[in-house]
Structures are given as structure tokens and as C-alpha cells.
Write a protein that holds these residues in place. Structure first.
Motif, PDB file in Angstrom:
ATOM      1  N   PHE A 128     108.891 -28.146  79.452  1.00 55.64           N
ATOM      2  CA  PHE A 128     108.782 -27.624  78.095  1.00 55.64           C
ATOM      3  C   PHE A 128     108.288 -28.728  77.178  1.00 55.64           C
ATOM      4  O   PHE A 128     108.708 -29.867  77.258  1.00 55.64           O
ATOM      5  N   SER A 129     107.374 -28.418  76.284  1.00 54.15           N
ATOM      6  CA  SER A 129     106.800 -29.397  75.372  1.00 54.15           C
ATOM      7  C   SER A 129     106.377 -28.695  74.096  1.00 54.15           C
ATOM      8  O   SER A 129     106.145 -27.494  74.083  1.00 54.15           O
ATOM      9  N   LEU A 130     106.260 -29.453  73.044  1.00 54.35           N
ATOM     10  CA  LEU A 130     105.768 -28.903  71.786  1.00 54.35           C
ATOM     11  C   LEU A 130     104.251 -28.822  71.752  1.00 54.35           C
ATOM     12  O   LEU A 130     103.689 -28.374  70.771  1.00 54.35           O
ATOM     13  N   GLY A 131     103.594 -29.255  72.794  1.00 51.58           N
ATOM     14  CA  GLY A 131     102.152 -29.150  72.859  1.00 51.58           C
ATOM     15  C   GLY A 131     101.498 -30.460  73.222  1.00 51.58           C
ATOM     16  O   GLY A 131     102.167 -31.434  73.565  1.00 51.58           O
ATOM     17  N   PRO A 132     100.172 -30.496  73.136  1.00 50.84           N
ATOM     18  CA  PRO A 132      99.442 -31.700  73.502  1.00 50.84           C
ATOM     19  C   PRO A 132      99.827 -32.900  72.639  1.00 50.84           C
ATOM     20  O   PRO A 132     100.122 -32.760  71.457  1.00 50.84           O
ATOM     21  N   ARG A 133      99.798 -34.063  73.240  1.00 50.08           N
ATOM     22  CA  ARG A 133     100.098 -35.320  72.548  1.00 50.08           C
ATOM     23  C   ARG A 133      98.802 -36.083  72.338  1.00 50.08           C
ATOM     24  O   ARG A 133      97.922 -36.105  73.196  1.00 50.08           O
ATOM     25  N   LEU A 134      98.694 -36.713  71.182  1.00 54.68           N
ATOM     26  CA  LEU A 134      97.527 -37.522  70.851  1.00 54.68           C
ATOM     27  C   LEU A 134      97.927 -38.989  70.815  1.00 54.68           C
ATOM     28  O   LEU A 134      99.010 -39.335  70.350  1.00 54.68           O
ATOM     29  N   PHE A 176     102.643 -23.653  68.175  1.00 52.06           N
ATOM     30  CA  PHE A 176     102.294 -24.885  68.858  1.00 52.06           C
ATOM     31  C   PHE A 176     101.123 -24.618  69.789  1.00 52.06           C
ATOM     32  O   PHE A 176     100.966 -23.517  70.311  1.00 52.06           O
ATOM     33  N   LEU A 177     100.305 -25.637  69.992  1.00 49.59           N
ATOM     34  CA  LEU A 177      99.157 -25.521  70.882  1.00 49.59           C
ATOM     35  C   LEU A 177      99.600 -25.648  72.336  1.00 49.59           C
ATOM     36  O   LEU A 177     100.600 -26.303  72.634  1.00 49.59           O
ATOM     37  N   LYS A 178      98.826 -25.069  73.234  1.00 50.32           N
ATOM     38  CA  LYS A 178      99.147 -25.115  74.655  1.00 50.32           C
ATOM     39  C   LYS A 178      98.377 -26.195  75.406  1.00 50.32           C
ATOM     40  O   LYS A 178      98.804 -26.653  76.455  1.00 50.32           O
ATOM     41  N   SER A 179      97.206 -26.605  74.893  1.00 50.62           N
ATOM     42  CA  SER A 179      96.369 -27.543  75.644  1.00 50.62           C
ATOM     43  C   SER A 179      95.438 -28.320  74.719  1.00 50.62           C
ATOM     44  O   SER A 179      95.217 -27.934  73.571  1.00 50.62           O
TER      45      SER A 179
END
Length: 180
Positions: A29-35, A62-65
Motif C-alpha cells: 500500500f502506498s500513497l502513490g509515486p515518489r519523486l 492519489f496517483l497510481k503510477s
């Protein structure tokens, strides 16, 4: 206290996520892509360093990818650069505001397509704001298919005496994107 807890539980929507919704065998589980954001400023101040951020969606979800991030917010035709960083850069608090208006996908964007909420694109360093100016600032952004990108600029400036450009910085904000 028991009545309050029972009332709170009863008020919960039955469609809320359960613990089984938050994990699967093939992804966490994640809040989405990391920059990973790299900042380079030189001029009135010098700031060089790296920090992480969540890829902003420009919406409520939240974004998925990273490829979804690269497409921008299609409902608002908007792309948002990383802005709220996870911590300090080179010992300084930094906030970045740079959006691309009328965004339809990755590419190169000139200064007149770059915006920010209610103002021009800017970088705040320890609450000192360096922003684009109509006549003196050079600025462009490039967004890639993989969600990476770069915003380069010359003469981002504070507001000086008489409302004219004051102290200025040149530099860049670049980022790479990682799905999980």
C-alpha cells in the motif's frame, strides 16, 4: 466513552477500506509515486541538494503510477511539479510552485505556459519568495513520459523597492519518479 465509539463506528461507511484492501501479495500500500527532487539555485542565495516528495495529482485522488503522473490532471488540463518536499534542502525550508496550464501530456513548455496558484511560478526558500517576472525571467519546463521532468530558469527574483525585481537566482528543479 463507549457510546461515542459505538456512534463513530456506526457512522463509518461500509465501503471504507478494510485491512485486506490495503495489501496484496504483489504490491505494498502506498500513497502513490515518489519523486526525488534535485534543487540547484545560485545567485542571491546558493542552495544545492536533494529531497523526496509525493507526486501531486492536482485532484482529490492519489496517483497510481509515474506514467499517470506524466499525464497530469486531465480534468483540469494541468500538470503540477513537486512542491511540498518531505524535508529541508541544504538546511533550508523550500517550497516550489510551478504548474503547466493547458497541459495535454509530456513535452517542452515555454514560460508563457507556466503558472502557479494565483501567481507566477516561484520558489520559496526560508519564506523568501523568488518568482518569475514578465520581462526579466527566462523559464521553461520539460516533462517526460516516465514522470521525470525539469524546470529551468534565470532571474527568479524577489520583489524589490518600487515593486521591481530584486535579488535574483538562476537554477533548476529536476525530478525523477519511482512507482513504489
Amino acid at each position: 466513552m463507549t457510546t461515542f465509539v459505538a456512534a463513530a463506528l456506526a457512522a463509518c461507511d461500509s465501503s471504507a477500506l478494510s485491512s485486506s484492501d490495503l495489501s496484496s501479495s504483489d504490491q505494498d500500500f502506498s500513497l502513490g509515486p515518489r519523486l526525488t527532487v534535485t534543487l540547484k539555485l545560485d545567485g542571491a542565495i546558493t542552495v544545492t541538494g536533494e529531497q523526496t516528495a509525493l507526486a501531486p495529482s492536482g485532484g482529490a485522488n492519489f496517483l497510481k503510477s509515474c506514467s499517470e503522473y506524466a499525464q497530469g490532471n486531465t480534468e483540469q488540463a494541468l500538470f503540477m511539479s513537486p512542491g511540498l518536499l518531505d524535508g529541508d534542502v541544504d538546511g533550508k525550508k523550500v517550497t516550489i510552485e510551478m504548474w503547466i496550464d493547458d497541459y495535454t501530456g509530456p513535452g517542452s513548455f515555454p514560460k508563457d505556459r507556466l503558472a502557479a496558484p494565483g501567481s507566477s511560478p516561484s520558489i520559496a526558500v526560508d519564506n523568501v519568495i523568488y518568482a518569475t517576472w514578465p520581462d526579466s525571467t527566462g523559464s521553461k519546463a520539460v516533462i517526460n513520459d516516465d514522470g521525470s521532468g525539469e524546470w529551468t530558469f534565470t532571474k527568479l527574483a524577489t520583489t524589490g523597492p518600487g515593486g521591481l525585481p530584486g535579488d535574483a537566482v538562476d537554477g533548476s528543479v529536476s525530478w525523477t519518479c519511482r512507482d513504489k
